[in-house]
Design a protein around this motif. Structure first.
Motif, PDB file in Angstrom:
ATOM      1  N   UNK A 216       0.862  -1.377   0.059  1.00  0.00           N
ATOM      2  CA  UNK A 216      -0.146   0.116   0.162  1.00  0.00           C
ATOM      3  C   UNK A 216       0.902   1.211  -0.021  1.00  0.00           C
ATOM      4  N   UNK A 217       1.898   1.283   0.767  1.00  0.00           N
ATOM      5  CA  UNK A 217       2.836   2.486   0.933  1.00  0.00           C
ATOM      6  C   UNK A 217       3.473   2.507  -0.473  1.00  0.00           C
ATOM      7  N   UNK A 220       1.195   3.862  -3.210  1.00  0.00           N
ATOM      8  CA  UNK A 220       0.716   5.498  -2.859  1.00  0.00           C
ATOM      9  C   UNK A 220       2.122   6.277  -3.287  1.00  0.00           C
TER      10      UNK A 220
ATOM     11  N   UNK B 188       2.245   4.993  10.264  1.00  0.00           N
ATOM     12  CA  UNK B 188       2.481   5.837   8.928  1.00  0.00           C
ATOM     13  C   UNK B 188       2.508   4.910   7.921  1.00  0.00           C
ATOM     14  N   UNK B 189       3.080   3.799   7.902  1.00  0.00           N
ATOM     15  CA  UNK B 189       2.990   2.939   6.385  1.00  0.00           C
ATOM     16  C   UNK B 189       1.727   2.401   6.012  1.00  0.00           C
ATOM     17  N   UNK B 190       1.003   2.320   6.971  1.00  0.00           N
ATOM     18  CA  UNK B 190      -0.305   1.362   6.775  1.00  0.00           C
ATOM     19  C   UNK B 190      -1.442   2.231   6.768  1.00  0.00           C
ATOM     20  N   UNK B 192      -2.016   5.521   7.910  1.00  0.00           N
ATOM     21  CA  UNK B 192      -1.986   6.971   7.347  1.00  0.00           C
ATOM     22  C   UNK B 192      -2.288   6.651   5.786  1.00  0.00           C
ATOM     23  N   UNK B 193      -1.795   5.711   5.097  1.00  0.00           N
ATOM     24  CA  UNK B 193      -2.009   5.575   3.705  1.00  0.00           C
ATOM     25  C   UNK B 193      -3.271   5.314   3.460  1.00  0.00           C
ATOM     26  N   UNK B 194      -3.795   4.511   4.429  1.00  0.00           N
ATOM     27  CA  UNK B 194      -5.346   4.082   3.992  1.00  0.00           C
ATOM     28  C   UNK B 194      -6.350   5.618   4.181  1.00  0.00           C
TER      29      UNK B 194
END
Lengths: 285, 285
Positions: A216-217, A220, B188-190, B192-194
């Protein structure tokens, strides 16, 4: 002018897009010439057999012989080129472009252009993370959108020709929008997404994050690898529309933040269901 | 306990993750049992030969016979299960989990757990947009991270066993973090991206956008198709860390907005070059 193979096509700016145009159009049998900065690009394209002739100079024979001229340049370079060199264009020539923003250049160029030459603006929505004619491909346009953005100054014939060009190039969706509609749409779908990607990529410099990065990162931030010269120019050229889209995004993001802070699970779930439903619309058909 | 194939493994919650665990572990010859809500999941798994026995009830023989119990449940369901049913666990059993947040459950469970049973927390960073044992796969973990988040209460032996389990499952990167480090990283990596993806997907309801959508918008919104029940719970369970990451993102986004508003091309280009350099670190190795 209808695009038939007796027409001579000139590409000004032989990079990824210009080179891909040349590759596809050459296959149909058109006479293709190119004017570009680097001699190495001309030599590469001649060796690949995707252009018939090319020059790094303002070759008057090449420019004056072209029926259709495709400008694949940065916005401000395109405007400068027309200002300085439009006298070299053949009377009756049709010119088009690949510029990713429209309002800021379309009217400027149409206003200064000779009356015996017509500019029909277009935006081929295709690209890659790499640049240069060496990376060009005749498959670049499959699945992609080609948008013609005519104004009141355009003739129906030029619009038809430009739409036909998009179909010849192999775009899957060929359509028209007004320059205003185009710039709003691109501000949202393309420029805002790049703003988000570069922000996400630079907002947290903690070390070793890459060891734990999942898909996912990576998804994005794929477009966080960005051509800074081109995109900063495109952002400024569409400033009002992009600021507006950034504000819409930020307002909604703040709403989500408030839901989380107050632990309003129902509101978050409603937003997530809305997101899920709306995303289904955007699946590749 | 070292993981050898004479050990009996129980999976509580036979969905996408639990089912994928079963698929891989069964291949090594372990005795695998499952407790889950739906009889259809049990039947599917028995038919596929990925479990030896299963039940939708709290089968005392199954639970009391397991040496290693893997909980693949929603966080609050996991906590309730331990509170209500830990009496059924075998003395000396090792339990682990798949929960995507750590601080909010690890201490709670370790504090209430019987002293003759050990909980070693783990987070397999793998998933898909679909759920259910029917979508489980023995390829789900290739290329993915498996993170063990031990506390002071854990024994070296349990940590070693859990790391070994991650390697057996086929994860490409098996490592340890503290619960705090884990939750910051995942915020942060998961998470926040969602948050970004669902915001982007819902901030502009203009019609017909999907007709012009290219790969960049699709990439940024792939995860906007989201399990609202699970993610709203995960967000709240990691609220402080996620709010902090959202604020870091928003601050940087506002910086970019200010650069654009003042047409500070140099500052934008610098940010884009930083983004480009940093993204290179995150390429798949």
């Amino acid at each position: 002018m209808i695009v038939d193979v007796s027409k001579k096509i000139l590409i000004v700016g032989l990079g990824l897009l210009g080179g891909s145009y040349a590759r596809v159009l050459k296959r149909f049998g058109f006479h293709i010439s190119a004017i570009t900065k680097e001699q190495s690009s001309i030599e590469y394209a001649l060796n690949e057999g995707i252009i018939d002739e090319g020059s790094t100079d303002l070759d008057e024979k090449i420019i004056g012989g072209a029926d259709l001229v495709i400008f694949a340049l940065y916005p401000h370079v395109f405007v400068e080129w027309i200002k300085d060199n439009q006298k070299l264009l053949k009377s009756g020539a049709l010119i088009t472009d690949v510029t990713g923003v429209k309002r800021s250049i379309v009217y400027k160029i149409q206003d200064m252009l000779r009356t015996d030459v017509e500019f029909i603006p277009a935006h081929p929505m295709a690209g890659r993370e790499v640049s240069g004619v060496e990376n060009s491909s005749d498959k670049l346009f499959s699945g992609a959108n080609y948008i013609v953005t005519p104004t009141e100054k355009n003739t129906p014939e030029a619009i038809t020709t430009c739409l036909e060009l998009g179909r010849l190039l192999g775009f899957s969706n060929v359509t028209t929008l007004s320059p205003q509609e185009h710039d709003e749409m691109i501000g949202f779908l393309s420029q805002l997404t790049h703003c988000i990607a570069i922000t996400l990529m630079t907002c947290n410099d903690k070390e070793n994050m890459e060891k734990f990065t999942g898909d996912s990162f990576r998804d994005l931030t794929r477009i966080a690898r960005i051509n800074d010269l081109m995109w900063s120019e495109l952002f400024v050229a569409n400033k009002d529309a992009l600021l507006n889209q950034m504000d819409m995004f930020m307002d909604k993001f703040k709403e989500l933040r408030a839901m989380l802070e107050s632990e309003d699970i129902d509101a978050m779930r409603k937003m997530m269901r809305h997101s899920t439903e709306r995303r289904a619309l955007f699946d590749k058909k």
